[in-house]
Design a protein around this motif. Structure first.
Motif, PDB file in Angstrom:
ATOM      1  N   GLU A   1      37.875  47.490  37.955  1.00  0.00           N
ATOM      2  CA  GLU A   1      38.442  46.161  37.627  1.00  0.00           C
ATOM      3  C   GLU A   1      38.677  45.937  36.141  1.00  0.00           C
ATOM      4  O   GLU A   1      39.742  45.444  35.737  1.00  0.00           O
ATOM      5  CB  GLU A   1      37.542  45.066  38.238  1.00  0.00           C
TER       6      GLU A   1
ATOM      7  N   ARG B   1      42.006  47.281  34.952  1.00  0.00           N
ATOM      8  CA  ARG B   1      43.293  46.834  35.533  1.00  0.00           C
ATOM      9  C   ARG B   1      43.963  45.835  34.603  1.00  0.00           C
ATOM     10  O   ARG B   1      43.306  45.011  33.989  1.00  0.00           O
ATOM     11  CB  ARG B   1      43.073  46.186  36.904  1.00  0.00           C
ATOM     12  N   LYS B   2      45.263  45.911  34.558  1.00  0.00           N
ATOM     13  CA  LYS B   2      46.030  45.015  33.681  1.00  0.00           C
ATOM     14  C   LYS B   2      45.899  43.584  34.149  1.00  0.00           C
ATOM     15  O   LYS B   2      45.825  43.328  35.350  1.00  0.00           O
ATOM     16  CB  LYS B   2      47.513  45.407  33.764  1.00  0.00           C
TER      17      LYS B   2
ATOM     18  N   ARG C   1      44.946  42.056  43.362  1.00  0.00           N
ATOM     19  CA  ARG C   1      45.310  42.516  42.016  1.00  0.00           C
ATOM     20  C   ARG C   1      44.089  42.988  41.244  1.00  0.00           C
ATOM     21  O   ARG C   1      44.077  44.029  40.628  1.00  0.00           O
ATOM     22  CB  ARG C   1      45.960  41.342  41.261  1.00  0.00           C
ATOM     23  N   ARG C   2      43.017  42.198  41.315  1.00  0.00           N
ATOM     24  CA  ARG C   2      41.836  42.523  40.506  1.00  0.00           C
ATOM     25  C   ARG C   2      41.033  43.682  41.112  1.00  0.00           C
ATOM     26  O   ARG C   2      40.410  44.455  40.400  1.00  0.00           O
ATOM     27  CB  ARG C   2      40.912  41.291  40.341  1.00  0.00           C
TER      28      ARG C   2
ATOM     29  N   GLY D   1      42.302  45.907  43.428  1.00  0.00           N
ATOM     30  CA  GLY D   1      43.160  47.045  43.782  1.00  0.00           C
ATOM     31  C   GLY D   1      43.214  47.318  45.272  1.00  0.00           C
ATOM     32  O   GLY D   1      43.616  48.412  45.671  1.00  0.00           O
TER      33      GLY D   1
ATOM     34  N   SER E   1      39.665  40.545  32.202  1.00  0.00           N
ATOM     35  CA  SER E   1      38.969  41.113  33.365  1.00  0.00           C
ATOM     36  C   SER E   1      37.819  40.199  33.794  1.00  0.00           C
ATOM     37  O   SER E   1      37.189  39.544  32.960  1.00  0.00           O
ATOM     38  CB  SER E   1      38.418  42.491  32.969  1.00  0.00           C
TER      39      SER E   1
END
Ligand SMILES: Cc1cc2nc3c(=O)[nH]c(=O)nc-3n(C[C@H](O)[C@H](O)[C@H](O)COP(=O)(O)OP(=O)(O)OC[C@H]3O[C@@H](n4cnc5c(N)ncnc54)[C@H](O)[C@@H]3O)c2cc1C
Ligand SMILES: C=Cc1c2[nH]c(c1C)Cc1[nH]c(c(CCC(=O)O)c1C)Cc1[nH]c(c(C)c1CCC(=O)O)Cc1[nH]c(c(C)c1C=C)C2
Length: 524
Positions: A147, A150-151, A168-169, A171, A213
């Protein structure tokens, strides 16, 4: 939520629509700050308290049994809970405040996996190992470890669904479907794919925006937190109500460490205490059993309310609405405003209460209860089950008790509330009460391995909580802003909006805090 800034004129007359906890707490605080103001509280129902409904039934031996047909616990760390407990204290009712300790069995929660087995939400090393071995935890650990790398979002101002945010967070869509969807069932009775991330996960979105994040943000904030200060809203309460700073800080410090607060004889004690205090006030009048049918402005720019029976309240300096947007839509003649208000649909929850004397059917699963995630096939459309008997038997009094406090050994019994429907239910498909009892029995046979015979021996009661929880759809915050503007165009600052749809969150403490803050702002 105020739609414009204003201060009530001396001796003015205001109306509050809705005598649920939102309307009652707003009225209670306003009456404290502005004893000159006349308040009329109107409710379509003959009872006060709204969704907070602690009922007494008779068991098969004609003994009185309390069942909750709505909320039963408050989060200790919600700032509004401090307001509620302090208010009960002022009304000489602190002895009714109970709590659940952090390490109590009643603070454990279970989730149902895809094979219908109950898995505990980790609260210890042992339960963590078991959870990680279960399919519900798939992609959770890998998702969490990756996490921080991740962008974050390119356009953080745009809303997305809670499901998309989690995906999104972490994946993976599985984390939302297996874990978070269950939590959302237990708060909103709604679908994680339909709920607004901005509305329901605001603290997580703020962490992402600030630290890029969630993990980095959580590690960063836990060390910086100042434990001694009162949060802004409570500092405002302390000053405005003239409370002792040290005492209020101590109360907040005590409550915020407790996962759950409840009230002896049911949560309805709180709205009842407010109702009784307001009834004693000659400046306050209740009109119960008379729904409001129309709200408009008169020639002098003041408000006017019509009741369904034809009666009218005129020359109102201010009106406070605490109902769902769809109910508000029925009160306005402005077609555009009504259309806007009708955009917010609400979820219906079928509450199924069960009671059985002398037997503990939940022995193997002593906990707060369990939730069903969206990954479960769930043919019964069950959202979750609250184990009331476990909660009640683990409640501890917050304040020293009078000598009359019941010290008897607790008796064995089983009490639970199953919640069915929510987003799974379409309004037109509501069935007879007996259908829901059978659905709950069918689910409990599989989930808890309770026998049909034992289930048949208990007392069952069904309550249809129709349109009880607003659906916080994606872009809900934008809808709130638009609605506020439209109300302001129609009523100027003579109107304010409370209740679940307009407060910070859907919980009782949020609605009460919102009532206090708006009463404060209006009273000047
Ligand atoms: C099943 C369920 C479980 C919940 N569990 C929890 C929990 O565990 N913890 C927690 O903190 N919160 C919980 N909540 C949320 C909690 O119930 C709400 O925060 C709270 O009750 C909202 O109060 P309110 O006064 O804003 O609205 P309501 O309680 O809805 O009150 C609105 C009032 O308006 C009246 N009304 C409607 N139409 C009209 C009309 N036309 N004219 C006049 N009056 C009208 C209604 O009769 C009602 O009394 C739960 C909610 C539900 C539904
Ligand atoms: C299964 C259905 C529901 C259960 N409770 C609610 C529904 C729809 C409604 C509800 N529950 C909570 C709130 C207030 C939220 C707040 O912001 O204060 C509302 C509106 C509290 C709550 N209940 C559970 C959780 C995780 C929360 C949030 C905060 C907390 O106390 O930790 C868990 C939970 N709710 C239900 C069950 C069966 C369950 C867990 C086993 C029922």
């Amino acid at each position: 939520m105020l739609v414009g800034s204003t201060k009530l004129a001396a001796n003015s007359h205001i109306a509050v629509v809705g005598a649920g906890v939102g309307g009652l707490s707003f009225s209670y605080f306003l009456a404290k700050f502005r004893p000159d103001v006349n308040i009329t509280i109107i409710d379509g129902s003959k009872r006060t308290g709204g969704w907070i409904n602690s009922a007494t039934i008779e068991d098969k031996e004609k003994l009185p049994i309390l069942i909750e047909k709505g909320p039963r616990t408050l989060r200790g760390k919600s700032e509004g809970t401090t307001l509620i407990v302090d208010t009960l204290s002022s009304l000489d009712q602190k002895e009714f405040v109970y709590y659940i300790e952090k390490n109590s069995v009643a603070n454990r929660k279970f989730l149902v996996d895809k094979d219908d087995s109950l898995v505990q939400v980790p609260s210890s090393f042992g339960s963590l190992v078991k959870f990680l071995r279960n399919s519900l935890s798939r992609d959770f650990v890998t998702g969490l470890l990756a996490e921080p790398f991740r962008k974050s979002r390119m356009y953080p101002c745009e809303d997305e669904s809670a499901s998309d945010f989690i995906k999104r967070r972490f994946g993976s869509e599985l984390v939302g479907n297996n874990i978070f969807s269950a939590i959302f069932h237990g708060i909103y009775a709604d679908d994680i794919k339909q709920l607004s991330a901005q509305r329901t996960l605001a603290p997580l979105l703020a962490l992402e925006a600030k630290h890029g994040s969630l993990v980095k943000g959580m590690l960063g904030t836990s060390t910086n937190e100042k434990k001694s200060d009162l949060p802004e809203a409570l500092a405002q309460y302390q000053k405005r109500m003239g409370k002792d700073l040290k005492e209020l800080s101590e109360l907040y410090g005590q409550l915020r460490k407790l996962p759950m607060i409840g009230l002896r004889n049911g949560l309805e004690r709180f709205p009842k205490a407010l109702y009784m205090a307001l009834q004693k006030n000659p400046k306050v009048q209740f009109v119960l059993g008379h729904p409001v049918s129309q709200l408009e402005t008169d020639g002098n720019g003041k408000c006017q309310i019509s009741l369904a029976d034809g009666h009218q309240l005129r020359e109102l300096e201010h009106v406070r609405l605490t109902n769902t947007p769809a109910v508000m839509a029925t009160m306005t003649r402005d077609k555009q405003l009504a259309q806007l208000l009708r955009q917010v649909k609400a979820n219906t929850v079928v509450l199924v209460n069960f009671y059985l004397a002398k037997t503990d059917l939940l022995e193997q699963y002593h906990s707060f209860g369990y939730l069903v995630p969206q990954s479960n096939s769930n043919k019964e459309q069950l959202l979750g089950v609250i184990f009331d008997s476990v909660i009640e038997q683990n409640f501890k009094p917050l304040a020293p008790q009078h000598s009359s406090y019941d010290q008897r050994e607790p008796q064995k019994f089983t009490k639970f509330t199953a919640m069915v429907g929510g987003h799974y239910l379409s309004k037109h498909s509501l069935r007879e009460e007996s259908y829901y009892v059978e659905q709950v029995k069918s689910a409990l046979l599989r989930h808890l391995k309770i026998s049909q015979d034992q289930l048949d021996r208990g007392y069952w009661e069904v309550t249809m909580a129709t349109d009880c929880l607003p659906q916080f759809f994606v872009n809900y915050n934008r809808w709130v802003a638009e609605t506020k503007t439209k109300f302001a165009q129609n009523f100027g600052p003579r109107l304010s909006l409370g209740g679940m749809a307009f407060s910070k969150g859907p919980g009782v403490p949020d609605v009460v805090m919102d009532g206090f803050q708006d009463a404060d702002a209006l009273s000047g």
